[in-house]
Motif scaffolding. Structure first.
Motif, short mmCIF file in Angstrom:
data_model
loop_
_atom_site.label_atom_id
_atom_site.label_comp_id
_atom_site.label_asym_id
_atom_site.label_seq_id
_atom_site.Cartn_x
_atom_site.Cartn_y
_atom_site.Cartn_z
N SER A 52 18.60 26.14 -31.47
CA SER A 52 17.57 25.88 -32.47
C SER A 52 16.56 27.00 -32.47
CB SER A 52 16.86 24.55 -32.19
OG SER A 52 16.02 24.68 -31.05
N ASP A 53 15.80 27.11 -33.54
CA ASP A 53 14.73 28.11 -33.60
C ASP A 53 13.61 27.79 -32.62
OD1 ASP A 53 16.20 29.27 -35.57
OD2 ASP A 53 14.70 29.12 -37.14
N GLU A 54 13.37 26.50 -32.33
CA GLU A 54 12.34 26.16 -31.34
C GLU A 54 12.72 26.71 -29.96
OE1 GLU A 54 12.52 22.17 -33.74
OE2 GLU A 54 13.86 23.85 -33.35
N LEU A 55 13.97 26.53 -29.57
CA LEU A 55 14.43 27.09 -28.30
C LEU A 55 14.33 28.61 -28.31
CD1 LEU A 55 17.63 24.95 -27.58
CD2 LEU A 55 15.45 24.81 -26.40
N ALA A 56 14.74 29.22 -29.42
CA ALA A 56 14.68 30.68 -29.51
C ALA A 56 13.25 31.19 -29.40
CB ALA A 56 15.31 31.14 -30.83
N PHE A 57 12.32 30.48 -30.00
CA PHE A 57 10.90 30.85 -29.92
C PHE A 57 10.44 30.78 -28.47
CE2 PHE A 57 6.36 29.78 -31.56
CZ PHE A 57 5.97 31.10 -31.33
N GLY A 114 18.37 32.47 -33.29
CA GLY A 114 18.14 31.03 -33.34
C GLY A 114 19.11 30.32 -34.27
N PHE A 115 18.74 29.11 -34.63
CA PHE A 115 19.59 28.30 -35.50
C PHE A 115 18.70 27.34 -36.28
CE2 PHE A 115 22.66 25.11 -36.76
CZ PHE A 115 23.83 25.84 -36.94
N ASN A 116 18.82 27.35 -37.59
CA ASN A 116 18.15 26.45 -38.55
C ASN A 116 17.25 27.17 -39.53
OD1 ASN A 116 19.22 23.89 -38.12
ND2 ASN A 116 17.79 23.44 -36.46
N ASP A 117 16.75 28.38 -39.18
CA ASP A 117 15.85 29.13 -40.06
C ASP A 117 14.66 28.27 -40.49
OD1 ASP A 117 14.87 31.29 -41.44
OD2 ASP A 117 16.16 31.01 -43.20
N LEU A 118 13.86 27.90 -39.51
CA LEU A 118 12.70 27.06 -39.78
C LEU A 118 11.57 27.88 -40.41
CD1 LEU A 118 12.67 24.87 -36.56
CD2 LEU A 118 13.76 24.42 -38.76
N GLU A 119 10.56 27.19 -40.89
CA GLU A 119 9.50 27.82 -41.67
C GLU A 119 8.78 28.93 -40.92
OE1 GLU A 119 5.54 26.50 -44.26
OE2 GLU A 119 6.60 25.05 -43.02
N PHE A 120 8.60 28.77 -39.61
CA PHE A 120 7.85 29.76 -38.85
C PHE A 120 8.67 31.00 -38.50
CE2 PHE A 120 9.70 27.06 -35.46
CZ PHE A 120 10.32 28.02 -34.67
N SER A 121 9.99 30.93 -38.62
CA SER A 121 10.87 31.96 -38.07
C SER A 121 10.65 33.37 -38.65
CB SER A 121 12.33 31.54 -38.23
OG SER A 121 12.56 30.33 -37.54
N PRO A 122 10.33 33.52 -39.95
CA PRO A 122 10.09 34.88 -40.44
C PRO A 122 8.73 35.45 -40.03
CG PRO A 122 10.69 33.36 -42.24
CD PRO A 122 10.34 32.54 -41.04
N PHE A 123 7.83 34.61 -39.50
CA PHE A 123 6.44 35.02 -39.34
C PHE A 123 6.01 35.28 -37.90
CE2 PHE A 123 6.74 32.28 -43.14
CZ PHE A 123 6.44 33.25 -44.10
N ILE A 124 6.86 34.93 -36.92
CA ILE A 124 6.52 35.27 -35.54
C ILE A 124 6.81 36.75 -35.33
CG2 ILE A 124 6.88 32.94 -34.70
CD1 ILE A 124 9.62 33.71 -33.75
#
Length: 345
Positions: free
Chosen positions: A260-265, A286-296
Motif C-alpha cells: 500500500s502507499d501508506e506502507l511505502a510512505f 507503493g500500491f493504490n496511488d492515494l491522494e498524497f502520493s504525488p505530493f510527498i
C-alpha cells in the motif's frame, strides 16, 4: 438545541404518520403517494412537489419492511466490503454512490473488518431483508457464498480478483499481474535486491505476492528473507517498522515494493531518518496511488487502480441487472497502471 428538538419531534411524528394520512392531506389515494415516492417521474411536477412538501411537513417515514412485503424488494442496495475505513474502499464507495445517486435506491454498507468468516452471515442477513440487489466487494472466499447466491432472488454483483469464482456481474482485475508488473518495472530501473512488504491477509494480497515471487524467481533473485509482513493493517508506522526489520535481515536491500502507499510512505520516512537516499540507494514503489502520493518528497512511484471507475461500473452493472436491461459485458477487467515518480530511478 432548538434544531435538535425539532428534528426529534419530527422523527417521533414520522413514526406515527401513515401513508393514508399523507394521501388524505394531499387529496389523492395512498397508492398514488406510494408510487410517487418510488418513481417520482410517474406523476406531474406540481403533484410531485406537493407530495414531497407534505411528506416533509408531516414527517412521514416510509416503512421499508412494508415496501418489501408489497413488492419485489425494499429499495435497498446492500454493499459488503472488508473495510470501510481504508482509502482504497472509500474511493470504491464514491464510485458506487455516483451511480446510485438520483435513483430510487438507497445504498447500505456492511463491513467484515477483514474477517472472512463473517461474509456469509452478512450476505444472509442482507438477503433476508429483500434488497433490490447486492454488491460483494473484495470477498475472501466464495465457498460459503455460492449457495446463498444461487438461492438469491435479487442480482448480486462483484468486485473481485479475476481468478475468483463469480463468472458474471463481475468487475475486477488480475492481482497476480498487479504484483508481477511492478516487480518487472523495478528490475528495469536497475534494482535487484527487491523486497516485498505487507501482509498477505487476503486473496488479492496473496496473488500480488505470488506475482512478485514468480518474477524474482525468473530473474534468479528470489530470497524468502525479502518478503516481510505484519499482522496489523497497512499503516505508515507499520511501514517504518517492517523496513527496519527488513534491514536487519537484508542490509543490502535496494528496493521495496509495498502492499500500500501508506506502507511505502512509512518506508520513505524510515529511509530519511536513517540517511538512506531515495531513489539512489533504495527505490520505493507503493500500491493504490492515494491522494498524497504525488505530493510527498520524493513523490511516490505506485500502482494506480481505477477504484472510483470500478465502483461506478459495478454499480451500473447491478442497476441494469435490477431493471433487467441487457449488458454489453458482464465480466470486466479494469486493469491497473504503474505511475513512475521520484521514489524510483
Amino acid at each position: 438545541m432548538k434544531n435538535s428538538v425539532e428534528r426529534r419531534r419530527k422523527a417521533e411524528r414520522g413514526m406515527q404518520v401513515k401513508l393514508s394520512d399523507v394521501a388524505k392531506k394531499v387529496g389523492v389515494s395512498p397508492i398514488t403517494i406510494s408510487r410517487a415516492l418510488r418513481n417520482p417521474e410517474i406523476v406531474s411536477e406540481d403533484l410531485r412537489e406537493e407530495i414531497l412538501r407534505t411528506v416533509e411537513e408531516m414527517g412521514y417515514i416510509p416503512n421499508l419492511a412494508a415496501r418489501a412485503l408489497a413488492g419485489r424488494h425494499n429499495g435497498i442496495v446492500g454493499v459488503i466490503t472488508p473495510a470501510l475505513h481504508q482509502y482504497g474502499f472509500a474511493a470504491l464507495m464514491i464510485g458506487i454512490e455516483d451511480c446510485f445517486r438520483g435513483t430510487e435506491f438507497t445504498v447500505q454498507y456492511s463491513s467484515t473488518l477483514h474477517h472472512s468468516e463473517g461474509e456469509a452471515g452478512l450476505l444472509k442477513s442482507i438477503l433476508t431483508q429483500k434488497p433490490a440487489g447486492v454488491v460483494i466487494a473484495g470477498a475472501e472466499s466464495y465457498g460459503d457464498l455460492l449457495p446463498l447466491m444461487a438461492s438469491a432472488v435479487c442480482p448480486i454483483a462483484h468486485v473481485t480478483d479475476l481468478s475468483q469464482e463469480p463468472q458474471s456481474l463481475v468487475v475486477g482485475l488480475d492481482h497476480y499481474s498487479a504484483g508481477a508488473e511492478p516487480t518487472r518495472f523495478l528490475l528495469s530501473r536497475g534494482y535487484s535486491r527487491i523486497a516485498f512488504i505487507g501482509r498477505g491477509g487476503d486473496v488479492r494480497s496473496r496473488r500480488r505476492i505470488a506475482g512478485y515471487e514468480a518474477v524474482m524467481r525468473e530473474a534468479g533473485l528470489f530470497q524468502e528473507a525479502l518478503i516481510i509482513g505484519g499482522d496489523a493493517p497497512s499503516r505508515v508506522a507499520l511501514g517504518r517498522e517492517l523496513f527496519s526489520r527488513l534491514l536487519e535481515r537484508v542490509p543490502d536491500v535496494d528496493a521495496v515494493f509495498a502492499q500500500s502507499d501508506e506502507l511505502a510512505f512509512g518506508v520513505l520516512i524510515e529511509c530519511k531518518a536513517r540517511g538512506i537516499r531515495v531513489p539512489e540507494e533504495v527505490g520505493i514503489c507503493g500500491f493504490n496511488d492515494l491522494e498524497f502520493s504525488p505530493f510527498i518528497e520524493p513523490s511516490l512511484t505506485t500502482v494506480h487502480l481505477p477504484r472510483q471507475d470500478i465502483g461506478r461500473r459495478v454499480a451500473d452493472m447491478l442497476l441494469r441487472a435490477i431493471h433487467d436491461e441487457p449488458l454489453e459485458e458482464d465480466r470486466v477487467d479494469c486493469g491497473f497502471s504503474i505511475v513512475p515518480r521520484g521514489s524510483t530511478r
